[in-house]
Design an enzyme around this catalytic site. Sequence first.
Site, PDB file in Angstrom:
ATOM      1  N   TRP A 127     -17.156  20.698  12.292  1.00 56.30           N
ATOM      2  CA  TRP A 127     -15.863  20.051  12.481  1.00 56.30           C
ATOM      3  C   TRP A 127     -15.937  18.645  11.888  1.00 56.30           C
ATOM      4  O   TRP A 127     -16.865  17.891  12.207  1.00 56.30           O
ATOM      5  CB  TRP A 127     -15.556  20.017  13.975  1.00 56.30           C
ATOM      6  CG  TRP A 127     -14.243  19.428  14.364  1.00 56.30           C
ATOM      7  CD1 TRP A 127     -13.021  19.725  13.852  1.00 56.30           C
ATOM      8  CD2 TRP A 127     -14.025  18.457  15.399  1.00 56.30           C
ATOM      9  NE1 TRP A 127     -12.059  18.995  14.482  1.00 56.30           N
ATOM     10  CE2 TRP A 127     -12.639  18.210  15.436  1.00 56.30           C
ATOM     11  CE3 TRP A 127     -14.867  17.780  16.285  1.00 56.30           C
ATOM     12  CZ2 TRP A 127     -12.069  17.313  16.335  1.00 56.30           C
ATOM     13  CZ3 TRP A 127     -14.309  16.889  17.177  1.00 56.30           C
ATOM     14  CH2 TRP A 127     -12.923  16.657  17.205  1.00 56.30           C
ATOM     15  N   ASP A 208     -21.111  21.291  21.829  1.00 58.84           N
ATOM     16  CA  ASP A 208     -19.668  21.063  21.751  1.00 58.84           C
ATOM     17  C   ASP A 208     -19.007  22.402  22.056  1.00 58.84           C
ATOM     18  O   ASP A 208     -19.048  23.328  21.250  1.00 58.84           O
ATOM     19  CB  ASP A 208     -19.286  20.580  20.346  1.00 58.84           C
ATOM     20  CG  ASP A 208     -17.786  20.315  20.209  1.00 58.84           C
ATOM     21  OD1 ASP A 208     -17.042  20.513  21.194  1.00 58.84           O
ATOM     22  OD2 ASP A 208     -17.360  19.923  19.106  1.00 58.84           O
ATOM     23  N   ALA A 210     -15.554  23.751  22.779  1.00 55.78           N
ATOM     24  CA  ALA A 210     -14.126  23.444  22.761  1.00 55.78           C
ATOM     25  C   ALA A 210     -13.251  24.684  22.944  1.00 55.78           C
ATOM     26  O   ALA A 210     -12.036  24.548  23.100  1.00 55.78           O
ATOM     27  CB  ALA A 210     -13.766  22.760  21.438  1.00 55.78           C
ATOM     28  N   LYS A 243      -7.725  23.655  24.405  1.00 59.63           N
ATOM     29  CA  LYS A 243      -7.407  24.993  23.934  1.00 59.63           C
ATOM     30  C   LYS A 243      -7.250  25.974  25.089  1.00 59.63           C
ATOM     31  O   LYS A 243      -6.219  26.639  25.224  1.00 59.63           O
ATOM     32  CB  LYS A 243      -8.494  25.492  22.970  1.00 59.63           C
ATOM     33  CG  LYS A 243      -8.495  24.777  21.637  1.00 59.63           C
ATOM     34  CD  LYS A 243      -9.223  23.453  21.702  1.00 59.63           C
ATOM     35  CE  LYS A 243      -9.288  22.763  20.356  1.00 59.63           C
ATOM     36  NZ  LYS A 243      -9.903  21.417  20.464  1.00 59.63           N
TER      37      LYS A 243
END
Length: 394
Positions: A127, A208, A210, A243
């Site tokens: 990302w 991470d 997400a 999300k």
Amino acid sequence: MLTDLTPQPPDKILRLMEMFRDDPRTDKIDLGVGVYRNSEGVTPVMRAVKSAERRLVETQETKAYTSLSGDPAFCRAMRDLLLKESVDLDRVAVAAAPGGTGAIRQGIELMRYADRAATAWVSSPTWPNHLTIAKYLGVPMREYRYFDNATRDVDFAGMIEDLKGARSGDLVLLHGCCHNPTGANMTADQWEAVAEALAGTGAIPFIDIAYQGFGDGLDEDAFGTRLLASRMPEMLIAASCSKNFGVYRERTGALVAIAPDAGSKPLVQSTLAYLNRQNFSFPPDHGARIVQMILDDPDLRADWQAELEDVRGGMLGLREQLASELRMRSNSERFDFIARHRGMFSRIGATPEQVLELRERHGIYMVGDSRINVAGLNSDTVPVLAQAIIDVGI
């Protein structure tokens, strides 16, 4: 002073969104945006979120600050959602942050605060904000191989070889599930090998996560995170609620730090609070309170999980449909990786020239590296995309 500022390069995704908005064609397709959208092209407010917000409006009696680490009930709920019983909870410190991005920033700040010589390792690709945050903070950064452009799968041999170069105290940033931008995930055996490799170097994993719940399910998507938590003496986790709870604009996230032992936790927790104070002081609470209410209320949680499962199933269905359409049109299995990938994103393997041709000839917008957001599709636009991919010769 203000006239001496250095111009910054424009954000490529935001620029792509502007181009899509200005395109007069009515049959254009936006696959570049990085948020979930349903079949009507809307990012909906989840049912449980609406219910919790109504309840909050009726019962909340103050807007005073909570604490520098955020509401303790939210921190506990996020800790349990991520880790369950994979680690001694007396070792776990948690601080709320402004979204997953804020948690990433605080995690890298924590690394720099503890050891300015430490290096942040990131996957290639990753990302883009991982790279820009590390660069802005001035921390040393190295990439490790992750994605094989030929197979559209994880380059695991290259990954392990590169990670052997990490040193004790370095931070290795790993995507917990639904790798962004590729959609290629590690298997259970590969997570085991990563744990062994990191243990051998003394490097610290920084997960991470997400998209928990967008891939194979809430618990399944946390497998790698929980495995490493059960094995590693120290670990960081940046979690986002944008999300899986759909609360993008509420900026709701958390940084979790697993200390070597229960005696070290108070120091870690106080340091997380200190870093929050220096950066943004008290974290946002509205989204955190909504998430905590949902996770702690059995009825709200059941409704949230049911809707999240519908979202996950819908994206898997679109992946399978697209892979099937491409298999039929190409008379080959070279696009079957789309069905194997998980989460919102996949790299389809187009060159920059083909990405441009898709946009100019077909009105199909995607990021220049050919990352597509599967959630930007619906059952009617999947065949359109499939034919366009064949037409430009991908």
